[in-house]
Design a protein around this motif. Structure first.
Motif, PDB file in Angstrom:
ATOM      1  N   GLN A  58       0.827  -1.207   0.000  1.00  0.00           N
ATOM      2  CA  GLN A  58       0.000   0.000   0.000  1.00  0.00           C
ATOM      3  C   GLN A  58       0.861   1.257   0.000  1.00  0.00           C
ATOM      4  N   LYS A  59       1.940   1.247   0.763  1.00  0.00           N
ATOM      5  CA  LYS A  59       2.830   2.410   0.803  1.00  0.00           C
ATOM      6  C   LYS A  59       3.493   2.643  -0.543  1.00  0.00           C
ATOM      7  N   SER A  61       2.301   1.686  -3.415  1.00  0.00           N
ATOM      8  CA  SER A  61       1.248   2.113  -4.326  1.00  0.00           C
ATOM      9  C   SER A  61       1.001   3.611  -4.190  1.00  0.00           C
ATOM     10  N   CYS A  62       0.921   4.081  -2.956  1.00  0.00           N
ATOM     11  CA  CYS A  62       0.729   5.526  -2.717  1.00  0.00           C
ATOM     12  C   CYS A  62       1.907   6.332  -3.252  1.00  0.00           C
ATOM     13  N   GLU A  65       1.677   6.417  -7.061  1.00  0.00           N
ATOM     14  CA  GLU A  65       0.599   7.298  -7.482  1.00  0.00           C
ATOM     15  C   GLU A  65       0.996   8.756  -7.348  1.00  0.00           C
ATOM     16  N   SER A  66       1.655   9.105  -6.246  1.00  0.00           N
ATOM     17  CA  SER A  66       2.071  10.491  -6.062  1.00  0.00           C
ATOM     18  C   SER A  66       3.141  10.889  -7.070  1.00  0.00           C
ATOM     19  N   GLU A  69       1.397  11.463 -10.422  1.00  0.00           N
ATOM     20  CA  GLU A  69       0.629  12.712 -10.453  1.00  0.00           C
ATOM     21  C   GLU A  69       1.531  13.915 -10.720  1.00  0.00           C
TER      22      GLU A  69
END
Length: 71
Positions: A58-59, A61-62, A65-66, A69
């Protein structure tokens, strides 16, 4: 260990070069079983929130994603 253990919350931090501090922490936990249980419960929660494969995924993935972006 300070990134893994929070003193008095998930464990007891002692100077690694101090056998006296280590012995004191061991004696303290052996006498205060309620504290030992609280620290163990808190440590297990932290491990499950921070160090499991799922938490790591999850970390990452975040993070990805950041980074995506920002492009």
């Amino acid at each position: 260990m300070t990134d893994s253990v929070t003193h008095e919350k998930t464990g007891l931090l002692v100077d690694e070069r101090s056998p006296e501090q280590l012995a004191g922490a061991i004696v303290r936990l052996s006498k205060d079983t309620a504290l030992a249980e609280i620290l163990a419960d808190n440590a297990l929660l932290k491990v499950n929130e921070t160090f499991t494969r799922k938490a790591s995924a999850q970390k990452f993935s975040c993070l990805f994603e950041s980074l995506a972006e920002k492009k």
